[in-house]
Design an enzyme around this catalytic site. Structure first.
Site, PDB file in Angstrom:
ATOM      1  CB  ILE A  40      -0.974  -0.020   1.198  1.00 15.37           C
ATOM      2  CG1 ILE A  40      -1.910  -1.229   1.074  1.00 15.37           C
ATOM      3  CG2 ILE A  40      -1.771   1.277   1.272  1.00 15.37           C
ATOM      4  CD1 ILE A  40      -2.795  -1.478   2.276  1.00 15.37           C
ATOM      5  CG  ASP A  64       9.762  -0.808   5.011  1.00 15.06           C
ATOM      6  OD1 ASP A  64      10.205  -1.769   5.672  1.00 15.06           O
ATOM      7  OD2 ASP A  64       8.671  -0.837   4.424  1.00 15.06           O
ATOM      8  CB  ALA A  88      -1.614   0.845   8.897  1.00 14.11           C
ATOM      9  CG  ASP A 115     -10.294   3.054   7.841  1.00 13.56           C
ATOM     10  OD1 ASP A 115     -11.530   3.299   7.865  1.00 13.56           O
ATOM     11  OD2 ASP A 115      -9.819   2.053   7.285  1.00 13.56           O
ATOM     12  CD  GLU A 121     -11.035  -1.470  14.014  1.00 19.96           C
ATOM     13  OE1 GLU A 121     -11.615  -2.352  13.366  1.00 19.96           O
ATOM     14  OE2 GLU A 121     -10.039  -0.852  13.578  1.00 19.96           O
ATOM     15  CG  HIS A 180     -10.935  -1.636   9.765  1.00 20.25           C
ATOM     16  ND1 HIS A 180     -10.305  -2.294  10.790  1.00 20.25           N
ATOM     17  CD2 HIS A 180     -10.214  -1.915   8.651  1.00 20.25           C
ATOM     18  CE1 HIS A 180      -9.247  -2.947  10.308  1.00 20.25           C
ATOM     19  NE2 HIS A 180      -9.183  -2.731   9.011  1.00 20.25           N
ATOM     20  N   GLY A 200     -10.971   1.359   4.861  1.00 22.15           N
ATOM     21  CA  GLY A 200      -9.909   1.756   3.938  1.00 22.15           C
ATOM     22  C   GLY A 200      -9.848   0.882   2.692  1.00 22.15           C
ATOM     23  N   GLY A 201     -10.074  -0.403   2.874  1.00 21.08           N
ATOM     24  CA  GLY A 201      -9.976  -1.314   1.721  1.00 21.08           C
ATOM     25  C   GLY A 201     -11.335  -1.804   1.258  1.00 21.08           C
TER      26      GLY A 201
HETATM   27  N1  NAD Z   1      -7.894   0.059   6.619  1.00 20.87           N
HETATM   28  C1  NAD Z   1      -8.058  -1.019   5.904  1.00 20.87           C
HETATM   29  O1  NAD Z   1      -9.175  -1.376   5.565  1.00 20.87           O
HETATM   30  C2  NAD Z   1      -6.860  -1.799   5.450  1.00 20.87           C
HETATM   31  C3  NAD Z   1      -6.914  -2.500   4.243  1.00 20.87           C
HETATM   32  C4  NAD Z   1      -5.788  -3.205   3.809  1.00 20.87           C
HETATM   33  C5  NAD Z   1      -4.641  -3.233   4.612  1.00 20.87           C
HETATM   34  N2  NAD Z   1      -4.636  -2.567   5.801  1.00 20.87           N
HETATM   35  C6  NAD Z   1      -3.426  -2.576   6.649  1.00 20.87           C
HETATM   36  O2  NAD Z   1      -2.420  -1.787   5.997  1.00 20.87           O
HETATM   37  C7  NAD Z   1      -1.129  -2.192   6.465  1.00 20.87           C
HETATM   38  C8  NAD Z   1      -0.172  -2.282   5.302  1.00 20.87           C
HETATM   39  O3  NAD Z   1      -0.598  -3.250   4.364  1.00 20.87           O
HETATM   40  P1  NAD Z   1       0.343  -3.705   3.143  1.00 20.87           P
HETATM   41  O4  NAD Z   1      -0.474  -4.645   2.334  1.00 20.87           O
HETATM   42  O5  NAD Z   1       0.961  -2.543   2.506  1.00 20.87           O
HETATM   43  O6  NAD Z   1       1.463  -4.512   3.957  1.00 20.87           O
HETATM   44  P2  NAD Z   1       2.918  -4.927   3.446  1.00 20.87           P
HETATM   45  O7  NAD Z   1       3.294  -6.100   4.279  1.00 20.87           O
HETATM   46  O8  NAD Z   1       2.958  -5.033   1.974  1.00 20.87           O
HETATM   47  O9  NAD Z   1       3.837  -3.672   3.879  1.00 20.87           O
HETATM   48  C9  NAD Z   1       4.140  -3.354   5.212  1.00 20.87           C
HETATM   49  C10 NAD Z   1       5.498  -2.675   5.197  1.00 20.87           C
HETATM   50  O10 NAD Z   1       5.753  -2.169   6.528  1.00 20.87           O
HETATM   51  C11 NAD Z   1       7.124  -2.402   6.831  1.00 20.87           C
HETATM   52  N3  NAD Z   1       7.309  -2.357   8.293  1.00 20.87           N
HETATM   53  C12 NAD Z   1       7.094  -3.327   9.194  1.00 20.87           C
HETATM   54  N4  NAD Z   1       7.369  -2.886  10.430  1.00 20.87           N
HETATM   55  C13 NAD Z   1       7.763  -1.598  10.296  1.00 20.87           C
HETATM   56  C14 NAD Z   1       8.191  -0.609  11.216  1.00 20.87           C
HETATM   57  N5  NAD Z   1       8.254  -0.863  12.534  1.00 20.87           N
HETATM   58  N6  NAD Z   1       8.542   0.602  10.728  1.00 20.87           N
HETATM   59  C15 NAD Z   1       8.507   0.856   9.388  1.00 20.87           C
HETATM   60  N7  NAD Z   1       8.110  -0.045   8.487  1.00 20.87           N
HETATM   61  C16 NAD Z   1       7.742  -1.254   8.929  1.00 20.87           C
HETATM   62  C17 NAD Z   1       7.416  -3.739   6.196  1.00 20.87           C
HETATM   63  O11 NAD Z   1       8.796  -3.958   6.034  1.00 20.87           O
HETATM   64  C18 NAD Z   1       6.658  -3.612   4.871  1.00 20.87           C
HETATM   65  O12 NAD Z   1       7.458  -3.044   3.859  1.00 20.87           O
HETATM   66  C19 NAD Z   1      -1.362  -3.510   7.196  1.00 20.87           C
HETATM   67  O13 NAD Z   1      -1.345  -3.277   8.575  1.00 20.87           O
HETATM   68  C20 NAD Z   1      -2.756  -3.921   6.796  1.00 20.87           C
HETATM   69  O14 NAD Z   1      -3.390  -4.700   7.777  1.00 20.87           O
HETATM   70  C21 NAD Z   1      -5.713  -1.848   6.224  1.00 20.87           C
END
Ligand code: NAD
Length: 403
Positions: free
Chosen positions: A154, A173, A231, A256, A261, A284, A286-287
């Site tokens: 994302i 990251d 996130a 979000d 929740e 919640h 976002g997706g």
């Molecule tokens: N709001 C929603 O409806 C919704 C929808 C989809 C995903 N999400 C959430 O979004 C988040 C990201 O999803 P994604 O698919 O991009 O995940 P992803 O695994 O592709 O990316 C996560 C990134 O965060 C990095 N990371 C981990 N710990 C870290 C830290 N302490 N500091 C900095 N970077 C760190 C990882 O190395 C990775 O590159 C997840 O928590 C997911 O649950 C929320």
């Protein structure tokens, strides 16, 4: 024999054509998330199960599903599924981590625009009958800096969209990530917070990301910056954010996801942020778009189909990845077992004893599990299949015929 596919929680209809490619598939759909006795009764003869985030698939539920071979989580998170219990029973679990990436990224851009223009406050005022017409602390996002914390699926997508409308993108990251477009990695989270006009979080839920943004981090953010969290709820200390917003140090926030929740629409949403005009609060979602649901229907169903038709394991959350080609020979035995010495030799001994020659072998191990796709010269008898399933260390095994 009929393959019973149970799809719960109103999974998108895009799943059906993909799953119907499975021989003798019979799909049963339910709109709700059954619990307790109802869930156990439904699972009694299910071979494949599709859930979203509300069905609790704990060890007891998995134990009540003796025929279950695979679970499709038509969502990104799998916190509602006991993955250890699933592995222990040889049940493969697949999810759809890419399906809603774009949906989340788009909403972040929308929030960035609204927050920098102070739309939430103006809207709240207008609803009260106040005319808050001025240009104070209202900015374009063009030329502003977006700070992305967590540059994964994302985060990278959001960065590309932000650049397309003229933002400068920086990211932080914990892993080395390839910068896309003109995005620049920051040496530390602190540096990012000092640089960014808009900070957006895209980190997973890990012990390290709990209160990643706390009072100290909020104090490092630029005066008048905004924070977006789509996130994980635990990544932001909500009380500290509330304080920073009340003091007016931050311009606003869009949240979000929350530490706690509501379990359903029947429960009230509680948060100190409810009282503030300069916050966008969403439940919640976002997706949650039609497009993401449609993508999930296809993405997850294709993984289930390829697993049952070929023994391919693509993007499973509890099994190692196993790429396989077409069946070479009369049949393929897919065998899931504990990753221990001797299991493969016992499988080979059973096959040799039955006079079956191995024509191709794929094997992968990881997460304590071994997955083998063993192609054999002749179709194994029911007795041989029973003997393979009885091999010490076996979690599950099934037969795949050439398509
Ligand atoms: N709001 C929603 O409806 C919704 C929808 C989809 C995903 N999400 C959430 O979004 C988040 C990201 O999803 P994604 O698919 O991009 O995940 P992803 O695994 O592709 O990316 C996560 C990134 O965060 C990095 N990371 C981990 N710990 C870290 C830290 N302490 N500091 C900095 N970077 C760190 C990882 O190395 C990775 O590159 C997840 O928590 C997911 O649950 C929320």
């Amino acid at each position: 024999m009929t393959l019973n596919i149970l799809l719960l929680e109103d999974i998108h209809a895009s799943a059906d054509p993909v799953l119907q490619a499975l021989p003798d598939a019979r799909i049963t759909r339910l709109r709700h998330a059954p619990e307790g006795d109802e869930l156990r009764r439904l699972l009694a003869d299910a071979d494949l199960l599709g859930v979203r985030s509300r069905t609790r698939l704990d060890a007891a539920a998995i134990a009540a599903a003796p025929r279950l071979r695979a679970v499709g989580a038509y969502c990104t998170g799998t916190n509602n599924i006991d993955l250890e219990a699933a592995s222990e029973r040889g049940v493969a679990v697949f999810n759809g981590p890419f399906s809603n990436t774009r949906s989340v990224a788009e909403l972040v851009i929308g929030h960035a625009i609204h927050l920098l223009r102070r739309v939430p406050e103006r809207q709240a005022a207008a609803r009260r009958g106040e005319w808050m017409k001025d240009a104070k602390r209202s900015n374009e996002i063009r030329g502003k800096t977006l700070g992305i914390v967590g540059y994964g699926k994302i985060g990278t997508q959001t960065g590309l969209l932000a650049e397309a409308i003229g933002m400068r993108v920086v990211f932080h990251d914990i892993e080395a990530r390839l910068p896309l477009g003109n995005a620049a990695p920051m040496p530390s989270l602190e540096t990012l917070l000092q640089e960014a006009d808009v900070v957006t979080l895209h980190v997973p839920q890990t012990p390290q990301t709990r209160h990643l943004i706390d009072a100290q981090r909020l104090a490092q953010m630029r005066e008048d910056a905004v924070l977006i969290n789509l996130a994980r709820g635990h990544a932001v200390d909500i009380d500290a954010l509330h304080a920073a917003l009340v003091e007016g140090r931050l311009r606003g926030a869009a949240i979000d996801v929350f530490p706690v929740e509501p379990a359903s629409a029947a429960h009230a949403f509680e948060s100190p942020l409810r009282a503030l005009d300069n916050v966008i609060l969403t439940p919640h979602v976002g997706g949650s778009t039609v497009e993401a649901q449609r993508n999930l229907g296809v993405e997850v169903s294709e993984k289930l189909r390829d697993y049952l038709l070929q023994g391919a394991v693509r993007g499973s959350v509890n099994l190692p990845e196993l790429g396989v080609g077409a069946v070479r020979g009369a049949a393929r035995v897919v065998h899931l077992h504990r990753d221990r010495p001797g299991v493969m030799s016992r499988i080979h001994a059973q096959l040799a004893g039955a006079g079956l020659n191995v024509t191709q072998l794929h094997l992968e191990t990881g997460r304590g599990v071994g997955v083998a796709a063993v192609d054999v010269s002749d179709r194994p008898t029911a007795e041989t299949l029973r003997a393979l399933a009885a091999v010490e260390g076996t979690l599950a095994s099934f037969l795949v015929m050439p398509g």
